[in-house]
Write a protein that holds these residues in place. Structure first.
Motif, PDB file in Angstrom:
ATOM      1  N   GLY A  30       0.703  -1.555  -0.005  1.00  0.00           N
ATOM      2  CA  GLY A  30      -0.206   0.090   0.138  1.00  0.00           C
ATOM      3  C   GLY A  30       0.799   1.386   0.193  1.00  0.00           C
ATOM      4  O   GLY A  30       1.971   1.164   0.157  1.00  0.00           O
ATOM      5  N   VAL A  31       0.291   2.575  -0.518  1.00  0.00           N
ATOM      6  CA  VAL A  31       0.912   3.908  -0.273  1.00  0.00           C
ATOM      7  C   VAL A  31       1.071   4.564   1.230  1.00  0.00           C
ATOM      8  O   VAL A  31      -0.105   4.670   1.310  1.00  0.00           O
ATOM      9  N   GLY A  32       2.040   5.052   1.130  1.00  0.00           N
ATOM     10  CA  GLY A  32       2.301   5.997   2.713  1.00  0.00           C
ATOM     11  C   GLY A  32       3.445   6.807   2.365  1.00  0.00           C
ATOM     12  O   GLY A  32       3.897   7.172   1.561  1.00  0.00           O
ATOM     13  N   VAL A  33       3.932   7.496   3.669  1.00  0.00           N
ATOM     14  CA  VAL A  33       4.433   8.604   3.498  1.00  0.00           C
ATOM     15  C   VAL A  33       5.760   8.193   3.705  1.00  0.00           C
ATOM     16  O   VAL A  33       6.276   7.655   5.089  1.00  0.00           O
ATOM     17  N   GLY A  34       6.958   8.258   2.996  1.00  0.00           N
ATOM     18  CA  GLY A  34       8.027   8.548   3.393  1.00  0.00           C
ATOM     19  C   GLY A  34       8.788   9.081   3.859  1.00  0.00           C
ATOM     20  O   GLY A  34       8.874  10.380   3.727  1.00  0.00           O
ATOM     21  N   LEU A  35       9.600   8.505   5.009  1.00  0.00           N
ATOM     22  CA  LEU A  35       9.873   9.258   5.485  1.00  0.00           C
ATOM     23  C   LEU A  35      11.447   8.951   6.351  1.00  0.00           C
ATOM     24  O   LEU A  35      12.021   7.665   6.020  1.00  0.00           O
ATOM     25  N   ARG A  36      12.544   9.411   6.320  1.00  0.00           N
ATOM     26  CA  ARG A  36      14.287   8.786   7.143  1.00  0.00           C
ATOM     27  C   ARG A  36      13.827   8.512   8.721  1.00  0.00           C
ATOM     28  O   ARG A  36      13.029   8.374   9.788  1.00  0.00           O
ATOM     29  N   LYS A  37      14.589   7.320   8.950  1.00  0.00           N
ATOM     30  CA  LYS A  37      14.562   6.321   9.471  1.00  0.00           C
ATOM     31  C   LYS A  37      15.135   7.585  10.942  1.00  0.00           C
ATOM     32  O   LYS A  37      14.794   6.613  11.768  1.00  0.00           O
TER      33      LYS A  37
END
Length: 284
Positions: A239-246
């Motif tokens: 599914g599609v989500g918000v990409g974020l830095r770890k």
């Protein structure tokens, strides 16, 4: 010994200060979100240069709920993850599916959109007869069925040229499962391969069914259609989500809560129906 005591206490105070700061984490008051601006209806650029689409509306609403100032900018797809890691912006909302491969590099919020990947072809052409139209095949839960369907599709696709956007899960899918049957032609944007298919310079494209449905609604692309089943799972993601830095767990928690609240109150569904004409929001 008395001279050492103040130093010891000071050192302990310093350690305590850093411990508290680490525990509290970063406080976010402004968030910059990158989107592609060329993937309607997820995101696109209007004639005047203004960004619009499902993820633009969603991003602004999430920022409102997180009580942060929101700045949404356009970024070319092929450099979108490296620029996030380099600190050019704080988050990615660009129709990006959550995959195991991407999770090795970045983190994601909870899912805010779902949808399969399909072949698009000329309406009424020879590839319109690709078997399995309407079926939904998952590479995680029903891999054997998906592989069987692909073998049947290859009989018609053999020797054809298929367009796909570069550096995407769709290009990875074609390379893994269809490179022995078709010639794969990569494009910088989906808009470019849509045009080539409509003008007869491609035999097919492989793309999100939601993006293809939006393209077909445009007068210049009414000669296109979905063919064969839709695929999901496996390397195509969950599914599609918000990409974020770890390194930004606090921001992930903020997005997770805001998305969860929108699912719970029905506002995410309403936004999806506005842009996609169907509910693509996760059910829980």
């Amino acid at each position: 010994m008395n001279m050492l005591k103040p130093l010891t206490l000071a050192a302990l105070g310093l350690v305590a200060t850093y411990t508290v700061a680490f525990t509290q984490g970063k406080t976010w008051t402004k968030v910059t979100i990158a989107t592609e601006g060329a993937y309607a209806p997820w995101n696109f650029t209007e004639a005047g240069g203004k960004l619009a689409g499902f993820e633009i509306d969603l991003g602004n609403e999430l920022c409102k709920r997180m009580k942060v100032e929101c700045n949404i900018i356009a970024q070319d797809w092929d450099g979108i993850i490296p620029a996030l890691q380099a600190g050019k912006y704080d988050a990615i909302m660009a129709g990006m599916n959550i995959t195991e491969k991407r999770l090795e590099t970045i983190n994601f919020s909870r899912v805010y959109g779902t949808g399969g990947q399909v072949f698009g072809v000329a309406r009424g052409g020879p590839l319109a007869a690709l078997p399995g139209l309407g079926a939904r095949l998952n590479l995680t839960t029903s891999e054997a069925d998906a592989l069987k369907a692909m073998e049947e599709m290859k009989k018609l696709l053999k020797g054809k040229t298929v367009g796909v956007q570069v550096s995407t899960i769709n290009s990875q899918f074609l390379d893994k499962y269809f490179k022995d049957a078709v010639t794969i032609k990569e494009y910088k944007t989906t808009e470019e391969h849509d045009l080539d298919l409509a003008n007869g310079r491609l035999d097919a494209i492989f793309v999100s069914i939601l993006a293809l449905n939006a393209t077909i609604e445009k007068p210049d692309f009414k000669n296109l259609q979905v063919a064969g089943p839709s695929f999901g799972g496996g390397l195509l993601g969950s599914g599609v989500g918000v990409g974020l830095r770890k390194a930004d767990p606090e921001l992930k928690a903020m997005f997770d809560k805001a998305i969860g609240d929108m699912i719970a109150d029905g506002s995410l569904k309403a936004l999806a129906v506005k842009w996609f004409k169907l509910d693509i929001s996760p059910q829980s």
